[in-house]
Write a protein that holds these residues in place. Sequence first.
Motif, PDB file in Angstrom:
ATOM      1  N   MET A 153       0.953  -1.192  -0.054  1.00 22.61           N
ATOM      2  CA  MET A 153       0.132  -0.102  -0.096  1.00 22.61           C
ATOM      3  C   MET A 153       0.975   1.315   0.002  1.00 22.61           C
ATOM      4  O   MET A 153       1.991   1.154   0.708  1.00 22.61           O
ATOM      5  N   GLY A 154       0.375   2.258  -0.806  1.00 20.69           N
ATOM      6  CA  GLY A 154       0.981   3.470  -0.590  1.00 20.69           C
ATOM      7  C   GLY A 154       0.789   4.585   0.257  1.00 20.69           C
ATOM      8  O   GLY A 154       0.179   3.877   1.341  1.00 20.69           O
ATOM      9  N   GLU A 155       1.486   5.523   0.616  1.00 15.54           N
ATOM     10  CA  GLU A 155       1.624   6.156   1.559  1.00 15.54           C
ATOM     11  C   GLU A 155       0.124   7.002   1.821  1.00 15.54           C
ATOM     12  O   GLU A 155      -0.324   7.561   3.020  1.00 15.54           O
ATOM     13  N   ASP A 156      -0.656   6.940   1.094  1.00 17.07           N
ATOM     14  CA  ASP A 156      -2.090   7.505   1.190  1.00 17.07           C
ATOM     15  C   ASP A 156      -3.145   6.447   1.713  1.00 17.07           C
ATOM     16  O   ASP A 156      -4.028   6.838   2.453  1.00 17.07           O
TER      17      ASP A 156
ATOM     18  N   TYR B  54      -0.159  -8.794   9.326  1.00 18.67           N
ATOM     19  CA  TYR B  54       1.128  -9.112   9.318  1.00 18.67           C
ATOM     20  C   TYR B  54       1.805  -8.455   8.115  1.00 18.67           C
ATOM     21  O   TYR B  54       1.226  -8.318   6.989  1.00 18.67           O
ATOM     22  N   THR B  55       3.016  -7.817   8.447  1.00 15.22           N
ATOM     23  CA  THR B  55       3.685  -6.979   7.562  1.00 15.22           C
ATOM     24  C   THR B  55       4.678  -7.913   6.837  1.00 15.22           C
ATOM     25  O   THR B  55       5.633  -8.493   7.432  1.00 15.22           O
ATOM     26  N   PHE B  56       4.473  -8.123   5.535  1.00 19.80           N
ATOM     27  CA  PHE B  56       5.624  -8.892   4.562  1.00 19.80           C
ATOM     28  C   PHE B  56       6.470  -8.023   3.906  1.00 19.80           C
ATOM     29  O   PHE B  56       7.583  -8.586   3.443  1.00 19.80           O
ATOM     30  N   SER B  57       6.125  -6.878   3.951  1.00 18.28           N
ATOM     31  CA  SER B  57       7.317  -6.007   3.155  1.00 18.28           C
ATOM     32  C   SER B  57       7.169  -4.447   3.640  1.00 18.28           C
ATOM     33  O   SER B  57       6.105  -4.242   4.058  1.00 18.28           O
ATOM     34  N   GLY B  58       8.127  -3.705   3.778  1.00 19.04           N
ATOM     35  CA  GLY B  58       8.014  -2.269   4.159  1.00 19.04           C
ATOM     36  C   GLY B  58       7.535  -2.384   5.584  1.00 19.04           C
ATOM     37  O   GLY B  58       8.096  -3.123   6.394  1.00 19.04           O
ATOM     38  N   SER B  59       6.653  -1.232   5.909  1.00 20.56           N
ATOM     39  CA  SER B  59       6.586  -1.019   7.114  1.00 20.56           C
ATOM     40  C   SER B  59       5.233  -0.116   7.279  1.00 20.56           C
ATOM     41  O   SER B  59       4.929   0.620   6.466  1.00 20.56           O
TER      42      SER B  59
ATOM     43  N   PRO C  38       3.255   4.824   6.666  1.00 20.45           N
ATOM     44  CA  PRO C  38       3.926   5.917   7.021  1.00 20.45           C
ATOM     45  C   PRO C  38       4.461   6.938   5.813  1.00 20.45           C
ATOM     46  O   PRO C  38       4.342   6.535   4.688  1.00 20.45           O
ATOM     47  N   PRO C  39       4.437   8.277   5.861  1.00 17.87           N
ATOM     48  CA  PRO C  39       4.724   9.223   4.867  1.00 17.87           C
ATOM     49  C   PRO C  39       5.882   8.816   4.182  1.00 17.87           C
ATOM     50  O   PRO C  39       6.975   8.347   4.508  1.00 17.87           O
ATOM     51  N   GLY C  40       5.674   8.549   2.853  1.00 17.86           N
ATOM     52  CA  GLY C  40       6.916   8.355   1.965  1.00 17.86           C
ATOM     53  C   GLY C  40       7.326   7.057   1.798  1.00 17.86           C
ATOM     54  O   GLY C  40       8.060   6.441   1.236  1.00 17.86           O
ATOM     55  N   GLY C  41       6.353   6.099   2.451  1.00 18.13           N
ATOM     56  CA  GLY C  41       6.639   4.690   2.811  1.00 18.13           C
ATOM     57  C   GLY C  41       6.093   3.792   1.867  1.00 18.13           C
ATOM     58  O   GLY C  41       4.950   4.037   0.978  1.00 18.13           O
ATOM     59  N   HIS C  42       6.103   2.535   1.913  1.00 17.82           N
ATOM     60  CA  HIS C  42       5.329   1.522   1.380  1.00 17.82           C
ATOM     61  C   HIS C  42       5.316   0.238   2.479  1.00 17.82           C
ATOM     62  O   HIS C  42       5.840   0.101   3.285  1.00 17.82           O
ATOM     63  N   TRP C  43       3.839  -0.158   2.296  1.00 17.64           N
ATOM     64  CA  TRP C  43       3.608  -1.201   3.485  1.00 17.64           C
ATOM     65  C   TRP C  43       2.888  -2.366   2.561  1.00 17.64           C
ATOM     66  O   TRP C  43       1.672  -2.196   2.105  1.00 17.64           O
ATOM     67  N   GLY C  44       3.458  -3.662   2.696  1.00 15.27           N
ATOM     68  CA  GLY C  44       2.924  -4.709   2.254  1.00 15.27           C
ATOM     69  C   GLY C  44       2.130  -5.499   3.485  1.00 15.27           C
ATOM     70  O   GLY C  44       3.198  -6.035   4.115  1.00 15.27           O
ATOM     71  N   PHE C  45       1.129  -5.645   3.640  1.00 15.99           N
ATOM     72  CA  PHE C  45       0.520  -6.625   4.675  1.00 15.99           C
ATOM     73  C   PHE C  45      -0.512  -7.504   4.297  1.00 15.99           C
ATOM     74  O   PHE C  45      -1.066  -7.231   3.028  1.00 15.99           O
ATOM     75  N   LEU C  46      -0.681  -8.495   5.124  1.00 13.14           N
ATOM     76  CA  LEU C  46      -1.793  -9.410   4.964  1.00 13.14           C
ATOM     77  C   LEU C  46      -2.552  -9.281   6.156  1.00 13.14           C
ATOM     78  O   LEU C  46      -2.222  -8.888   7.210  1.00 13.14           O
ATOM     79  N   TRP C  47      -3.979  -9.450   5.986  1.00 10.34           N
ATOM     80  CA  TRP C  47      -4.826  -9.202   7.380  1.00 10.34           C
ATOM     81  C   TRP C  47      -5.921 -10.338   7.453  1.00 10.34           C
ATOM     82  O   TRP C  47      -6.347 -11.025   6.336  1.00 10.34           O
ATOM     83  N   LEU C  48      -6.560 -10.590   8.587  1.00  9.41           N
ATOM     84  CA  LEU C  48      -7.606 -11.661   8.705  1.00  9.41           C
ATOM     85  C   LEU C  48      -8.510 -11.056   9.927  1.00  9.41           C
ATOM     86  O   LEU C  48      -7.768 -10.873  10.975  1.00  9.41           O
ATOM     87  N   HIS C  49      -9.735 -10.647   9.502  1.00  7.44           N
ATOM     88  CA  HIS C  49     -10.612 -10.632  10.678  1.00  7.44           C
ATOM     89  C   HIS C  49     -11.164 -12.085  10.914  1.00  7.44           C
ATOM     90  O   HIS C  49     -11.515 -12.605  10.121  1.00  7.44           O
TER      91      HIS C  49
END
Length: 156
Positions: free
Chosen positions: A1-4, A19-24, A55-66
Amino acid sequence: MGEDFFTERQKLHSFLILYTFSGSGLIDYQGKTFALPTGSVILIDCMLYHYYRCPPGGHWGFLWLHFYGSSSRDYYEQIYPAEVSPFLPKQPVLFEDTLRQILSLNQKRDRFTEAITSRLIVELLTELLLLRLNGDMVPSGMPDYIRGILKEIEQN
């Protein structure tokens, strides 16, 4: 996901594994801001206010489970008997593989999907409980000065 990217909510009758698989990522939960670095996992009670974002300027790859079930709250309270903090498992691939398996199973539903999904969720929760017992947590919270810097960056 992008910074927005962000999600902000409360009063949702479920629990969430992130669960974060890339970035933060960052999450505000129970009055604290937690960093979610690559390989980290956190369990949250979605009835409580939470705000997670890239976070600003960052990238976040994550998986989620409800999920929600009769034992969910008991697991949550055992995993977090006092203070919430993300975990940093020594073998994070377990979380990624299991979450991807759950996603795949639920895209091709059959008569065994619910039972297998339930078993996999219990495996994830059991692993989180064992991580807590072993102390494999991300250092608690974020220093106040870093929290202040992040708020300033987000406002500008």
